[in-house]
Structures are given as C-alpha cells and as structure tokens.
Design a protein around this motif. Structure first.
Motif, PDB file in Angstrom:
ATOM      1  N   GLU A 153     -10.789   6.486   7.840  1.00 60.02           N
ATOM      2  CA  GLU A 153     -11.254   7.057   9.110  1.00 60.02           C
ATOM      3  C   GLU A 153     -10.326   8.173   9.575  1.00 60.02           C
TER       4      GLU A 153
ATOM      5  N   ALA B  37     -14.658   5.268  15.306  1.00 55.53           N
ATOM      6  CA  ALA B  37     -13.522   4.923  14.462  1.00 55.53           C
ATOM      7  C   ALA B  37     -12.235   4.744  15.259  1.00 55.53           C
TER       8      ALA B  37
ATOM      9  N   ASN C  82     -11.244  12.204   9.816  1.00 60.29           N
ATOM     10  CA  ASN C  82     -11.085  12.967  11.060  1.00 60.29           C
ATOM     11  C   ASN C  82     -10.260  14.226  10.822  1.00 60.29           C
TER      12      ASN C  82
ATOM     13  N   GLY D  41     -17.568  12.323  10.138  1.00 62.39           N
ATOM     14  CA  GLY D  41     -17.744  11.380  11.247  1.00 62.39           C
ATOM     15  C   GLY D  41     -18.850  11.844  12.161  1.00 62.39           C
TER      16      GLY D  41
ATOM     17  N   LYS E 263     -18.691  15.630  17.526  1.00 59.36           N
ATOM     18  CA  LYS E 263     -19.399  16.077  16.322  1.00 59.36           C
ATOM     19  C   LYS E 263     -20.917  16.119  16.461  1.00 59.36           C
TER      20      LYS E 263
HETATM   21 MG   LIG Z   1     -14.051   9.819  12.730  1.00 62.95          MG
END
Ligand SMILES: [Mg+2]
Ligand SMILES: Nc1ncnc2c1ncn2[C@@H]1O[C@H](COP(=O)(O)OP(=O)(O)OP(=O)(O)O)[C@@H](O)[C@H]1O
Length: 650
Positions: A31, A100, A35, A95, A81
C-alpha cells in the motif's frame, strides 16, 4: 424500544477494513509503495526491521502532501485519486479506495512526514491505533516518508499469525519485485535490518527483470509486442527451459497493476502448452494495456483480481501475443524433434521381447540437458547454442546406471518369450488353450532357479517376460501377470535410499570440484537464506555470495549427474510455499521425493536384462512399499482369472 442496530465507530470499521487490506508486513509495504508511485516518485526506498514487525518505512520523492491533505489521508474514504462515479471507470492510479492509510494506521503506530514543493516546511503526524496523537512541522526534502511501527500491536490475534522475520522479509521482497518490474524507470532500494537486499537503478524492462529475477535468466527472455483494437500486450517471456514448478514467476500486469488473474494466467499457459510439461509454469513479465472501462479492478480490496468486460477477447489476445513469440523462437526446433519422435514412440508401444530390443539412444525421449554453471563471469551460451546441444546427454543416460550402483551381475532367469497359459482350462470352458502342455502354475522357472530366487527376494524371483512401451516391466509369478512401472520403481528406490540417509543425519552430498555461482530471483534467494541449514541436510551446500548470488558447493549424490539447477529451483518453490501451518518437517518427505524424482530419467527407456535385474535387486534391498514416493503404484498384478475374464473364458 431501543434499537439493536448501531453504526460502528470509525476506529472499529478501520480495523475491520484493515483485516482485508493488511494481512502481513508485505501488504503494508504494498500500500505504501503504491501510494509513492501514484505520487509520481522516481525513487522508492523500503526499509524493514524484524521482518516488518518492528518497522516498515517507505520513503519517496513524490509530490508530497500539504498539512491538511496529510491529516485527511488518515480518514477513511479520503482519496485524491477519484471524485466521481465515472472516475471508477477511467482509473489510472494504483489506489482509489481511500482505505489503505487509515487501515494501516488503525493497527500500528504510524508516522507520516511529508512536504510539497510549494512549502518550505514539512508536516509530521504521529498516530497510534488510528488516533492522531501529534502534529508538528518538520524539515525534510520534498516527498513523503511513512514509518509503520509495531504492526498489529493492538490486534494480538493477527500478530500470532506472523511468521519468522526471514519469511516476512521474503514476502516484502517478493512484493517489491512485482512492483519494481512494473516500473523499470523508478529506482528501488530494499533494506532489511540495515542490510541492502537489492538496489534497482532506473533501467529498461529487460535490465529490471534481470536485476529482480536473476541475471542467468536474462539471455532467455524474448520481447512480446502485440496490439489488437484497444488492447496492447507487451513485455518479456522466457524460454521454456526456465520453467518453474509453480506459477510464482508469472508476473502479469493490467494497466501497470500486478494481478493474479485466472483468465490471464490461463491464456499464457495455453500459449506455452506445447512447450512445457503439465505442471510446469513459465517465467514471464507480461503487461496488458486496456481501456480502463474494459476492466473492473474493484473486485477485491487487495486489487489482485480483475473482471474483464470481454473476457474471451482478452484471453485470446494474450494467448495470441505470447504464441506469436514462442512460434518464432529457437526452441521450436527442439519441440519439432520431440513431435517427430512421437509417432515412433506410439508404435513402440507393443510388447517386445528382449531379443528384438535395441538399446539404442534413439529410443530415449528428449530430455533436458545438464547446464553449465550459471556463473556471471561465464555467461550461459545464448539459447540458440544451448538448444543445439545433443538432445540426450550421456550423463542423463548414466543416471539410471547411477541408481544401479551396487549391482553385481548374476545369472538371469530365462526369458519367457510369451505367456502360454499356466493352469488347466476350467472344465467345460469353451476356450481351451491351444498349447498342449501348460506350464505348471507354481513353477514359472526351473527348480534350481526357484531356490535361487527365494533366497534373492520377491522382485528378483519374478520371471521377466519383457518390457512394454519402454516404460513397464512385465513379469510372471505363478499364474499372476505383474506389471512394474520402471520409473516409479526407480524413484522409490532412490527415495528410500535418500530417506535412510536423511534419517541418519543428512543426504550424501557430492562436493562440486568447482563451486557454481548461482543467481536466484529475490524470492528464491530469501527462501534459500531462511532454509539454508535444512537444504544442507538435503545435500545442497550453499554459501552466500552477496545479493541474490550464491555459491553452490555440493549437491545430493543422486543428482550429481543431473540438471540439478532445476531441482533446486523446484525445492525453493516448495519451501517458499510453506504456509503458516506447515513446517519444514511436514514437507521433508515431499522434498526427498522430489529429489528422487529428479534423479530418474524421464520418459521411455529400454532396459537391458542386466539393468532390470539390478533394479529388482535394489527393490528387494529397499524397504519397499508398493507405491512410488508420489503415491502412484509401482506394480499391478493381474491374476490369471482376471485375464481369463477379459477374454470371456470364465
Ligand atoms: Mg493507496
Ligand atoms: N506517498 C504519498 N505521497 C503523496 N500523497 C500520498 C502518499 N500516500 C498517500 N497519499 C495521499 O493520501 C491519500 C490516501 O491514501 P490511501 O492509500 O489511504 O488511499 P488511496 O491510495 O487513495 O486508495 P487505496 O485505499 O486504494 O490505496 C491518497 O489518495 C493520496 O492523496
């Protein structure tokens, strides 16, 4: 009346979400690195301590976050996002769920340090179990550093499921391998307890795959490039001889995201079906680019599974793409030879008495070659050159003889040219045997030989009729027809021998005159490091050479004349798949069976009477059970009554 249903506090829902997203340290690393990549980082450094239990730290040079964004990032469903429904169908980031960070934060002590380029100061946030405890300014370069300490400190049940630091560190390495292959232009560094495990500089895909999967593989890689409508397939596929015993080296990506998808894997395996035996998997790094609206990645929180709108079309395109490369590559010559030999093999299926058996090597199947040392200083010959080596090496043929090492020639029982029926016909049977003088039921051999056989043991006392399909030995004992699977028998003998040695202390190892330098993939190397002592007991002596390079100094004696590199890879695969509930002791027999299996020549093999006698002698000397180490039967018995029934005599 008071309501029974209540809305759970956010802290608890985060913990529940963490159950899906955060399984182990590697999922945290996944995760955080995703990112970092979404933030446009050109360099990612991952550091772990104690297998990630004490610390997982990911530093990037991406866009960073403002103070407000950093605080929001810890809230559930907070993401930069996506913003609308439609965005879900045009995803181009890894993501999008906004889950997360709050999930990871809820089960750890987490620090975010981050700075954007339009701010001179950075922000540092400290949270414990998801609750923000401190927010302050900090000095730092543009980018983000996230440190996750004491993972699962507040979920003891999860903590119990963590495996050894080596295993967890290996999983983190494997996860980074997947991500690093997906972004060759990004520099990756992985440090475990202060030690640099790998440093991948920005490179092209081939170089990146070589860094991550071992340099020995790079000369076996072929580029894929295929386009059909809006679908593009690219990447690298390896020659069949790099195959593995499991699908761990199938690196497949959809729109830059690593996925483990059945449709994609099936398409690739279909493309390789004519080049690989069943149960073998190729090494590939294949990228599928497809319009985001054609694929749904929102199937599972880990985003490893996807759903295609037109599954069949995608499957066929991938298969075609890979096939078009495999068709053009040099190993085709080899498979053509194999195919050409197939009809002859079929024709050879008839029972042939020894007198007509030519022990020619032409009857042998195409078997893999022992390969030279995988030494970086002495690179492997290019695939073309390798494949033009003679198809059957002397050393492979010598393997069976290796198994017959203690053989002392002794008189052979006369060969029975043909079964003639050994009991008197049943009274009234419509099909009386034509032979006037049937052999007495209990005396397949002469009296003198019989006494010899009784002393010799069960198998040695069998009357050998001949060999069927260069794979089965047909024998008679009394009125029984006995079929022996020669491979299973060889395997069993080798297995029992290995088991005896292993129980004594360790499998007999043969030191290599010139230690071989071997390069493994990151995952394999981590498994090797963890199980080095156990591998030594199995006869494989390794010494760490640095990075993913190892010195192989000894191999089990039974494998010394074989292509043991493949055996080692298969064993590492098996060790790497040890789940939380299984220990080495649970699979040691499987591993010994695997070594036994690799020590035996595959396929058809015409055996001389001397070789059969030697095999039988070994079977008699072995603590023999009637199944091969894989559980297949070694022998089958057909009684006379059963045979007569087949012919409707009774
Ligand atoms: Mg993420
Ligand atoms: N390393 C980073 N650099 C810059 N921004 C980051 C970084 N990590 C997280 N963020 C920001 O924090 C937000 C939340 O991150 P988080 O991982 O929780 O959700 P996500 O990435 O949007 O979705 P997913 O849950 O699917 O990973 C991101 O949308 C991003 O804006």
């Amino acid at each position: 009346m008071a309501t029974k249903i209540r809305i759970l506090p956010e802290n608890l829902t985060n913990k529940i979400a963490a159950g899906e997203v955060v399984e182990r340290p590697a999922s945290v690393a996944k995760e955080l690195v995703e990112n970092a990549l979404d933030a446009g980082s050109k360099e990612v450094v991952v550091e772990i301590e104690s297998g990630g239990r004490r610390l997982i730290k990911v530093s990037d040079t991406g866009c960073g976050m403002s103070r407000d964004d950093a605080l929001l990032a810890l809230e559930r469903h907070a993401t930069s996002k996506i913003a609308t429904d439609e965005d879900l169908f045009s995803l181009c980031t890894l993501g999008f769920r906004g889950e997360a960070l709050p999930s990871v934060a809820s089960v750890s002590r987490l620090t975010i340090s981050t700075r954007t380029s339009d701010s001179v100061e950075g922000t540092e946030i400290y949270a414990e179990g998801g609750r923000i405890k401190e927010v302050k300014e900090c000095g730092m370069a543009v980018g983000t550093v996230i440190s996750v300490r004491n993972l699962f400190f507040n979920t003891p049940a999860r903590l119990k499921f963590m495996k050894s630091a080596e295993t967890e560190g290996g999983h983190v390495g494997e996860l980074l391998t997947r991500l690093a292959i997906s972004r060759p232009e990004v520099r990756f560094t992985y440090k475990n307890d202060g030690k640099v495990m790998f440093r991948a500089l920005d490179a092209d895909l081939k170089e990146r795959v070589a860094t991550m999967l071992g340099r020995s593989i790079s000369s076996f890689l072929y580029p894929v490039s295929y386009q059909e409508g809006g679908l593009k397939v690219s990447g690298l596929v390896a020659a069949p001889e790099c195959s593995r015993s499991a699908g761990s080296h199938l690196y497949t990506y959809i729109n830059g995201r690593f996925i483990k998808d059945k449709v994609v894997q099936h398409a690739i395996l279909q493309a390789y079906r004519n080049f690989l035996e069943r149960g073998r998997y190729p090494v590939v790094a294949v990228f599928i680019d497809i319009a985001p609206g054609e694929v749904d990645v929102n199937v599972h929180p880990t985003k490893h599974e996807v759903r295609f709108r037109e599954q069949g079309r995608v499957h066929d395109a991938i298969q075609k793409a890979v096939e078009s490369v495999l068709k053009e590559t040099p190993w085709l010559k080899r498979s053509a030879v194999a195919a050409a030999s197939r009809p002859a093999e079929k024709g050879g299926g008839a029972l042939r008495p020894f007198s007509s058996m030519e022990a020619s090597q032409a009857a042998l199947p195409v078997t893999p070659q022992p390969r030279p040392a995988l030494t970086p200083g002495h690179p492997d010959p290019p695939p073309q050159a390798q494949l033009q080596q003679p198809l059957v090496s002397e050393s492979r043929v010598a393997e069976v003889r290796e198994l017959l090492v203690n053989f002392q020639p002794r008189p052979q029982p006369p060969l029975r040219p043909q079964y003639r029926g050994s009991v008197a016909p049943r009274e009234g049977s419509p099909y009386a045997p034509i032979a006037a003088a049937p052999v007495p039921a209990s005396e397949p051999q002469s009296a003198a030989q019989d006494s010899d056989h009784v002393a010799a043991g069960y198998f040695s006392s069998l009357g050998v009729i001949g060999q069927f399909n260069a794979s089965y030995i047909l024998c008679q004992r009394g009125t029984d027809l006995i079929l022996i699977d020669q491979h299973a028998a060889h395997e069993r003998v080798a297995f029992e021998k290995l088991k005896g040695q292993f129980a004594g202390r360790e499998v007999d190892s043969q030191g290599l005159l010139f230690p071989e330098t071997m390069e493994f993939s990151f995952r394999e190397s981590a498994v090797l490091r963890e199980h080095q002592a156990e591998l030594a007991r199995l006869g494989f002596e390794f010494e760490e050479f640095g990075g993913n390079t190892w010195l192989l100094k000894g191999v089990p004696q039974v494998l010394s004349a074989t292509r043991y590199v493949d055996t080692i890879r298969d064993i590492l695969e098996e060790l790497g798949s040890l789940s939380r509930s299984r220990a080495f002791s649970d699979i040691q027999e499987d591993l010994l069976a695997r070594i036994a299996c690799h020590s035996v020549v595959r396929g058809k093999r015409t055996l001389s009477p001397v070789e059969i006698a030697a095999l039988f002698k070994q079977m008699d000397e072995t603590d023999f059970s009637s199944n091969c180490p894989h559980g297949r039967p070694v022998m089958q018995t057909l009684t006379l009554a059963e045979v007569e029934k087949m012919f409707k005599r009774i």
